[in-house]
Design a protein around this motif. Structure first.
Motif, PDB file in Angstrom:
ATOM      1  N   ALA A 138      -7.997  -0.098  23.718  1.00  0.00           N
ATOM      2  CA  ALA A 138      -9.266  -0.502  24.315  1.00  0.00           C
ATOM      3  C   ALA A 138     -10.372   0.520  24.061  1.00  0.00           C
ATOM      4  O   ALA A 138     -11.474   0.390  24.596  1.00  0.00           O
ATOM      5  N   GLY A 139     -10.070   1.543  23.251  1.00  0.00           N
ATOM      6  CA  GLY A 139     -11.073   2.558  22.947  1.00  0.00           C
ATOM      7  C   GLY A 139     -11.216   3.611  24.022  1.00  0.00           C
ATOM      8  O   GLY A 139     -12.249   4.275  24.126  1.00  0.00           O
ATOM      9  N   ILE A 140     -10.173   3.771  24.830  1.00  0.00           N
ATOM     10  CA  ILE A 140     -10.177   4.729  25.937  1.00  0.00           C
ATOM     11  C   ILE A 140      -9.218   5.867  25.604  1.00  0.00           C
ATOM     12  O   ILE A 140      -8.109   5.633  25.110  1.00  0.00           O
ATOM     13  N   GLU A 141      -9.607   7.098  25.900  1.00  0.00           N
ATOM     14  CA  GLU A 141      -8.748   8.249  25.634  1.00  0.00           C
ATOM     15  C   GLU A 141      -7.923   8.577  26.876  1.00  0.00           C
ATOM     16  O   GLU A 141      -8.460   9.027  27.893  1.00  0.00           O
ATOM     17  N   PRO A 142      -6.592   8.339  26.843  1.00  0.00           N
ATOM     18  CA  PRO A 142      -5.763   8.678  27.997  1.00  0.00           C
ATOM     19  C   PRO A 142      -5.462  10.178  28.028  1.00  0.00           C
ATOM     20  O   PRO A 142      -5.082  10.760  27.004  1.00  0.00           O
ATOM     21  N   ILE A 143      -5.628  10.788  29.175  1.00  0.00           N
ATOM     22  CA  ILE A 143      -5.354  12.213  29.334  1.00  0.00           C
ATOM     23  C   ILE A 143      -4.431  12.377  30.533  1.00  0.00           C
ATOM     24  O   ILE A 143      -4.764  11.969  31.646  1.00  0.00           O
ATOM     25  N   ARG A 144      -3.271  12.968  30.297  1.00  0.00           N
ATOM     26  CA  ARG A 144      -2.286  13.090  31.360  1.00  0.00           C
ATOM     27  C   ARG A 144      -2.427  14.436  32.063  1.00  0.00           C
ATOM     28  O   ARG A 144      -2.477  15.492  31.419  1.00  0.00           O
ATOM     29  N   GLY A 145      -2.508  14.381  33.393  1.00  0.00           N
ATOM     30  CA  GLY A 145      -2.621  15.588  34.189  1.00  0.00           C
ATOM     31  C   GLY A 145      -3.405  15.314  35.460  1.00  0.00           C
ATOM     32  O   GLY A 145      -4.032  14.260  35.613  1.00  0.00           O
ATOM     33  N   HIS A 146      -3.383  16.278  36.365  1.00  0.00           N
ATOM     34  CA  HIS A 146      -4.093  16.112  37.634  1.00  0.00           C
ATOM     35  C   HIS A 146      -5.563  16.461  37.446  1.00  0.00           C
ATOM     36  O   HIS A 146      -5.909  17.583  37.063  1.00  0.00           O
ATOM     37  N   GLY A 147      -6.436  15.496  37.720  1.00  0.00           N
ATOM     38  CA  GLY A 147      -7.865  15.707  37.533  1.00  0.00           C
ATOM     39  C   GLY A 147      -8.574  15.975  38.855  1.00  0.00           C
ATOM     40  O   GLY A 147      -8.315  15.284  39.854  1.00  0.00           O
ATOM     41  N   ARG A 148      -9.444  16.974  38.863  1.00  0.00           N
ATOM     42  CA  ARG A 148     -10.255  17.305  40.038  1.00  0.00           C
ATOM     43  C   ARG A 148     -11.701  17.506  39.603  1.00  0.00           C
ATOM     44  O   ARG A 148     -11.962  18.064  38.528  1.00  0.00           O
ATOM     45  N   VAL A 149     -12.614  17.075  40.442  1.00  0.00           N
ATOM     46  CA  VAL A 149     -14.021  17.362  40.201  1.00  0.00           C
ATOM     47  C   VAL A 149     -14.249  18.836  40.491  1.00  0.00           C
ATOM     48  O   VAL A 149     -13.921  19.328  41.581  1.00  0.00           O
ATOM     49  N   THR A 150     -14.792  19.566  39.513  1.00  0.00           N
ATOM     50  CA  THR A 150     -15.008  21.006  39.687  1.00  0.00           C
ATOM     51  C   THR A 150     -16.467  21.399  39.530  1.00  0.00           C
ATOM     52  O   THR A 150     -16.804  22.583  39.540  1.00  0.00           O
ATOM     53  N   GLY A 151     -17.330  20.422  39.384  1.00  0.00           N
ATOM     54  CA  GLY A 151     -18.754  20.692  39.274  1.00  0.00           C
ATOM     55  C   GLY A 151     -19.495  19.410  38.961  1.00  0.00           C
ATOM     56  O   GLY A 151     -18.893  18.339  38.859  1.00  0.00           O
ATOM     57  N   GLU A 152     -20.794  19.500  38.782  1.00  0.00           N
ATOM     58  CA  GLU A 152     -21.579  18.321  38.472  1.00  0.00           C
ATOM     59  C   GLU A 152     -21.187  17.755  37.113  1.00  0.00           C
ATOM     60  O   GLU A 152     -21.231  18.459  36.095  1.00  0.00           O
ATOM     61  N   ARG A 153     -20.745  16.481  37.110  1.00  0.00           N
ATOM     62  CA  ARG A 153     -20.288  15.806  35.899  1.00  0.00           C
ATOM     63  C   ARG A 153     -19.157  16.571  35.204  1.00  0.00           C
ATOM     64  O   ARG A 153     -19.008  16.508  33.983  1.00  0.00           O
ATOM     65  N   GLU A 154     -18.357  17.268  35.979  1.00  0.00           N
ATOM     66  CA  GLU A 154     -17.288  18.084  35.391  1.00  0.00           C
ATOM     67  C   GLU A 154     -15.963  17.801  36.081  1.00  0.00           C
ATOM     68  O   GLU A 154     -15.874  17.785  37.311  1.00  0.00           O
ATOM     69  N   VAL A 155     -14.928  17.575  35.265  1.00  0.00           N
ATOM     70  CA  VAL A 155     -13.575  17.350  35.764  1.00  0.00           C
ATOM     71  C   VAL A 155     -12.641  18.329  35.072  1.00  0.00           C
ATOM     72  O   VAL A 155     -12.693  18.480  33.846  1.00  0.00           O
ATOM     73  N   THR A 156     -11.812  18.999  35.852  1.00  0.00           N
ATOM     74  CA  THR A 156     -10.811  19.890  35.270  1.00  0.00           C
ATOM     75  C   THR A 156      -9.442  19.250  35.429  1.00  0.00           C
ATOM     76  O   THR A 156      -9.049  18.852  36.536  1.00  0.00           O
TER      77      THR A 156
END
Length: 464
Positions: free
Chosen positions: A104-122
């Motif tokens: 579907a043109g989506i990049e799957p990324i495995r791992g725990h995601g957290r918002v760490t700033g404005e428009r930023e996910v770690t």
């Protein structure tokens, strides 16, 4: 430290997150989809799909027993039922969902995601992803566990354990008369468990009309469930051979497993809300477009259970379509209208939420279940007693309710309870969403002989 940049980052790859990511990608955006467990999420592996796979055989057996001349046995064969459930869940293998995302043109990324700033996910400890336009949180919900003495000394089942167990427990206790509690109580009872269901009120499904809970109570007891109504769980202790339950009314039970099904809470405990100055563990309040109202800059969105709006997979996917489309539209500078019933407004969350409890009898509703206070609304209650229902099953027992705005002459809500009524629900949803005038609905002629004739009987009872 690895750094990546996408137009949109979606945290949570359950059905809601997948839809949000897909809609954003369909809008021409580069999307990352982050998931720390299985792509496909709770519904695919531990909730909607496996629970219905467990319920369906028992419903069929009960239906066959109501039809003279059908050769049947008295019991289910648990092994093939559990094997079929495992087939539907892929035994936890999410390879197909990952491949779907890439397709579907989506990049799957495995791992725990957290918002760490404005428009930023770690993701994890060191992978930082920047979103050019938006972050969409779709992390779902988690079970609520009540503070009952002794509960922390055992390992109670939650909904996950209840839908994924590999063996039928000999003795199962179920605490909670909501959807998970009643569905799993009936499913495991029909698979051979001795089930004790403990509820605090006189009937299950307390948010629905009393007749729904009463008819379901009959169905649970017919399936062999021992219902302890107007009670509750006072204390839990470990004893030889099992877990002892002391109920509020003094009843003592011993079970092999205890399912605690006392509600769910938004899964926001570890998604980085503290960074945004928001309390962890609470819902992410959103506007009609799915944008989180309390965050400046308009870059954070949320959809599904995490918003606390309507904790249902289909309703979450609806909100995800709105959020994904809105992000894509705003990214290309298009005008976005959040007026009621527009494409970018999740209006149905407030007026037309459909729900099915897949027990026997099935319990379905959409819109209002009661008249509004200080209104001219009228409630019409009838038995489901038409040629179609009589032919469908001997001794068919069901009820229907229609809530009408008498000033505008439109349907505000419908409730159906009975065998196989779930397929009636979408017609009710269309009537509510479309605000179809009753005098026009009169011309929607139900085919004979079907259970849909109940629509004609409702309109006749109203006075048309």
């Amino acid at each position: 430290m690895a750094e990546l940049t996408f137009d949109v980052v979606v945290i949570g790859a359950g059905p809601v997150g997948e839809v949000a990511a897909e809609r954003a990608a369909m809008g021409g955006l580069k999307v990352a989809l982050v998931e720390h467990e299985r792509f496909g999420g709770e519904c695919s592996y531990w909730a909607c799909i496996p629970s219905k796979a467990l319920l369906r055989p028992g419903n069929l057996l009960a239906a066959a027993k109501r039809m003279p001349g059908v050769p049947i046995g008295d019991e289910l064969d648990a092994a093939p039922v559990l094997a079929r459930r495992d087939w539907f869940t892929g035994k936890g293998d999410d390879t197909g969902q990952v491949e779907w995302a890439r397709g579907a043109g989506i990049e799957p990324i495995r791992g725990h995601g957290r918002v760490t700033g404005e428009r930023e996910v770690t993701v994890g400890d060191d992978q930082v992803i920047t979103a050019r336009h938006a972050v969409i949180v779709c992390t779902g919900s988690v079970p609520r566990v009540p503070p009952i003495p002794g509960l922390d000394a055992i390992r109670p089942w939650g909904s996950r354990e209840a839908t994924s167990a590999s063996e039928v427990p000999a003795r199962l206790g179920v605490l909670g008369g909501g959807v998970v509690g009643v569905e799993m109580a009936q499913a495991w009872a029909r698979l051979g468990a001795r089930v004790d269901l403990v509820i605090t009120g006189p009937r299950p499904l307390p948010k629905l009309p009393d007749f729904a809970g009463d008819l379901l109570l009959d169905g649970l007891r017919e399936a062999g469930v021992r219902v302890h109504a107007s009670s509750g769980l006072r204390e839990v202790s470990v004893v030889d051979g099992g877990t002892a339950l002391t109920l509020v009314d003094g009843t003592e039970l011993v079970v092999d497993e205890l399912l605690v099904a006392t509600g769910r809470a938004p899964a926001t405990g570890d998604v980085g809300l503290d960074v945004l100055g928001l309390p962890a563990g609470g819902p992410l309040a959103v506007d009609e477009s799915g944008r989180v109202s309390a965050v400046d800059g308009g870059w954070l969105y949320a959809a599904g259970d995490v918003t606390g709006r309507a904790l249902l997979t289909h309703q979450g996917k609806y909100g995800a379509r709105v959020a994904g489309d809105t992000v894509a539209a705003r990214a290309r500078g298009a005008e976005v209208s959040t007026e009621p019933w527009s494409r970018y407004s999740a209006t149905a969350d407030h007026h037309a939420v459909p729900q099915v409890v897949f027990t026997d009898p099935e319990v379905t509703s959409v819109g209002l279940t009661e008249a509004r206070e200080d209104s001219a609304d009228r409630v019409v209650d009838i038995d489901i007693a038409v040629a179609g229902s009589s032919l469908h099953a001997d001794g068919y027992a069901g009820k229907a309710r229609m809530v009408v705005d008498t000033e505008r002459g439109v349907v505000l809500g419908v409730t159906f309870v009975g065998q196989d009524v779930s397929e009636l629900l979408h017609s009710a949803t269309i009537a509510v969403v479309g605000e179809v005038p009753l005098d026009r609905l009169w011309h929607a002629v139900p085919a004979f002989p079907t259970i849909s004739e109940v629509w004609l009987r409702l309109l006749e009872a109203y006075g048309l």
